[in-house]
Design a protein around this motif. Sequence first.
Motif: not given
Length: 295
Positions: A28-45
């Motif tokens: 999980w990550y949060v953007t500057e405008d405080e939106k929370i984003l999630g990305i499947d770990k298998n897609e992140i190197s």
Amino acid sequence: MITKLKKVFPSLITYDSNSEQSPVGYKWYVTEDEKILGIDKNEISTKDEALLSTFLSPYSDVELPLTIKEKFWQDILHREQTLTENDHVSSYRFVHFSFQQNKVEPNLFREAIQSIFSKPLPILWLTDHQGILIEEQTEVLEESIAYNEIIDILMSDLYVKIRFFVGPFMTALGDAKQFYSRFVEGATTIFKYTDKQVISYKEAIPYLFADQVSDSFRDETKYFLLKEVLDDMELIHTIETFFACNLNITVTAKELYMHRNSLQYRIDKFVEKTGIDIRQFHQAATVYLALISKK
């Protein structure tokens, strides 16, 4: 930006607080405008992770907004929530969990727990390494989880030592708030007295009682009952094991890798030195409480 990221990471989602549970396996990550984003770990190197961290802030699983069910329980336990006819479960129980700090990420623990249960399980985090599971039963015949059966699986998967304090099943939501505060406090107390990894509320009662008395009374109890054997750590360990094995000579001997006759000799030695026959229930109970006080 989100649209561009979506092209690189097809699994990307924005966090939905109305969801029944948090998606597992996501970073999980949060953007500057405080939106929370999630990305499947298998897609992140590793390279992707370093790049994302330059313009997104990592977001802990503990900090994620509560799910609908978690918010319901948060309101019940920490706010003046007015219950309605729809606020009903057949029964529920609190299960306190804790694991070694900085040994496993909370989201990994959440994933491991959720994979065991057949439906989303509310989790209220107290810190990043301890919290409360809330196990609900909405059907009479629904089976509850036996935590002493799953703990080895969890520790093997996560490579971390875990402890569970399993509360009793309750039916009245109106009793939840008052009991919850005592339960959380009790979880901190009981693990000062025992090394057991899973302990039920019923098993914990002697520890909770012992903690209520004054230090001076505990010291007196320990001294007057055990003064003749306090320095014999081997004998004390034998008696503690005897109690842990429900006063069963055969089971205790196996646990200590000892011949029955040798174990019987040690028990006789304890009885002779203290004048307390721990083969009798009431006298054994007295010594058991004294041993708790010793800790």
